[in-house]
Design a protein around this motif. Sequence first.
Motif, PDB file in Angstrom:
ATOM      1  N   GLY A 253       0.817  -1.199   0.000  1.00  0.00           N
ATOM      2  CA  GLY A 253       0.000   0.000   0.000  1.00  0.00           C
ATOM      3  C   GLY A 253       0.856   1.256   0.000  1.00  0.00           C
ATOM      4  O   GLY A 253       0.343   2.375  -0.003  1.00  0.00           O
TER       5      GLY A 253
ATOM      6  N   LYS B 213      -2.279  -2.349  -5.214  1.00  0.00           N
ATOM      7  CA  LYS B 213      -3.529  -2.589  -4.490  1.00  0.00           C
ATOM      8  C   LYS B 213      -4.521  -1.462  -4.763  1.00  0.00           C
ATOM      9  O   LYS B 213      -5.725  -1.705  -4.885  1.00  0.00           O
ATOM     10  CB  LYS B 213      -3.262  -2.705  -2.986  1.00  0.00           C
ATOM     11  N   LYS B 214      -4.018  -0.246  -4.888  1.00  0.00           N
ATOM     12  CA  LYS B 214      -4.897   0.889  -5.162  1.00  0.00           C
ATOM     13  C   LYS B 214      -5.559   0.741  -6.522  1.00  0.00           C
ATOM     14  O   LYS B 214      -6.753   1.035  -6.680  1.00  0.00           O
ATOM     15  CB  LYS B 214      -4.104   2.196  -5.105  1.00  0.00           C
TER      16      LYS B 214
ATOM     17  N   GLU C 103      -8.485  -1.348  -6.196  1.00  0.00           N
ATOM     18  CA  GLU C 103      -9.400  -0.898  -5.135  1.00  0.00           C
ATOM     19  C   GLU C 103      -9.315  -1.807  -3.905  1.00  0.00           C
ATOM     20  O   GLU C 103     -10.324  -2.155  -3.293  1.00  0.00           O
ATOM     21  CB  GLU C 103     -10.830  -0.811  -5.661  1.00  0.00           C
TER      22      GLU C 103
ATOM     23  N   GLU D   3      -7.161  -0.925  -1.290  1.00  0.00           N
ATOM     24  CA  GLU D   3      -6.373  -0.126  -0.343  1.00  0.00           C
ATOM     25  C   GLU D   3      -6.612  -0.521   1.098  1.00  0.00           C
ATOM     26  O   GLU D   3      -5.720  -0.425   1.937  1.00  0.00           O
ATOM     27  CB  GLU D   3      -6.679   1.371  -0.499  1.00  0.00           C
ATOM     28  N   GLU D   4      -7.837  -0.976   1.394  1.00  0.00           N
ATOM     29  CA  GLU D   4      -8.182  -1.300   2.779  1.00  0.00           C
ATOM     30  C   GLU D   4      -7.692  -2.691   3.186  1.00  0.00           C
ATOM     31  O   GLU D   4      -7.754  -3.059   4.355  1.00  0.00           O
ATOM     32  CB  GLU D   4      -9.699  -1.230   2.976  1.00  0.00           C
TER      33      GLU D   4
ATOM     34  N   GLU E 260      -5.252  -5.056   4.408  1.00  0.00           N
ATOM     35  CA  GLU E 260      -3.978  -5.001   5.117  1.00  0.00           C
ATOM     36  C   GLU E 260      -3.694  -6.328   5.804  1.00  0.00           C
ATOM     37  O   GLU E 260      -4.608  -7.051   6.194  1.00  0.00           O
ATOM     38  CB  GLU E 260      -3.993  -3.882   6.162  1.00  0.00           C
TER      39      GLU E 260
END
Length: 211
Positions: A11, A33-34, A37, A39-40, A42
């Motif tokens: 990220g 990852k961005k 979509e 990004e969240e 982890e």
Amino acid sequence: MARRKLILATGNLDKVVEMKEILKDLPVDIFSKKDLELEEFEVVEDGKTLEENAMKKAMALKEKVEGIIIADDTGLFVKALNGAPGVYSARYGGIEHDYIKNNNKLLEELKNVPIDKREAYFKTVIVVILEDGSSFVVEGVCEGAIGFELKGDNGFGYDPLFIPKGYDKSFGELGLDIKNKISHRAKALEKLKEQLYKILKDDAHEDICSK
């Protein structure tokens, strides 16, 4: 050679820029990852080694997406601090992964340490998981020393403090062009490129022969 999908399991957008630049010649479409979509998404990096952390991230992302997964973990190892911050490099100054706090804590820990005792090295370990679940690991090391103050606006993380061996300027001063030739991550990615290119080439050859 047919293009394949390659996903970077990080990220950290600074890392993404570096990795995309170094891998741009491979016959792959690179996604962060961005880009997907995610990004969240982890993973708790609680491994005892860089390889454990990288493998954990790669395997977790493999369950979410299809393609070639690349996950890395990097640590800064300072001799005078018995190898610290090591696997805790990204969160040395706190769990928020704050570059300034990390650098300030490192400077504080080395406050009374002379230049000849400030040896350090960066190490990057990269885990690659292919579409069929097979995997391989590469690593790269860059030796150097820790400076007495932050210098340079380029790079990220500990770059303004880390002076690579053979240079008198920090990564923050040297800029991305030089860093991407001599850094720990660059060395690991060059090894990755060599292995991955051979795999892609062999796969393409097998596809042609099977037709």
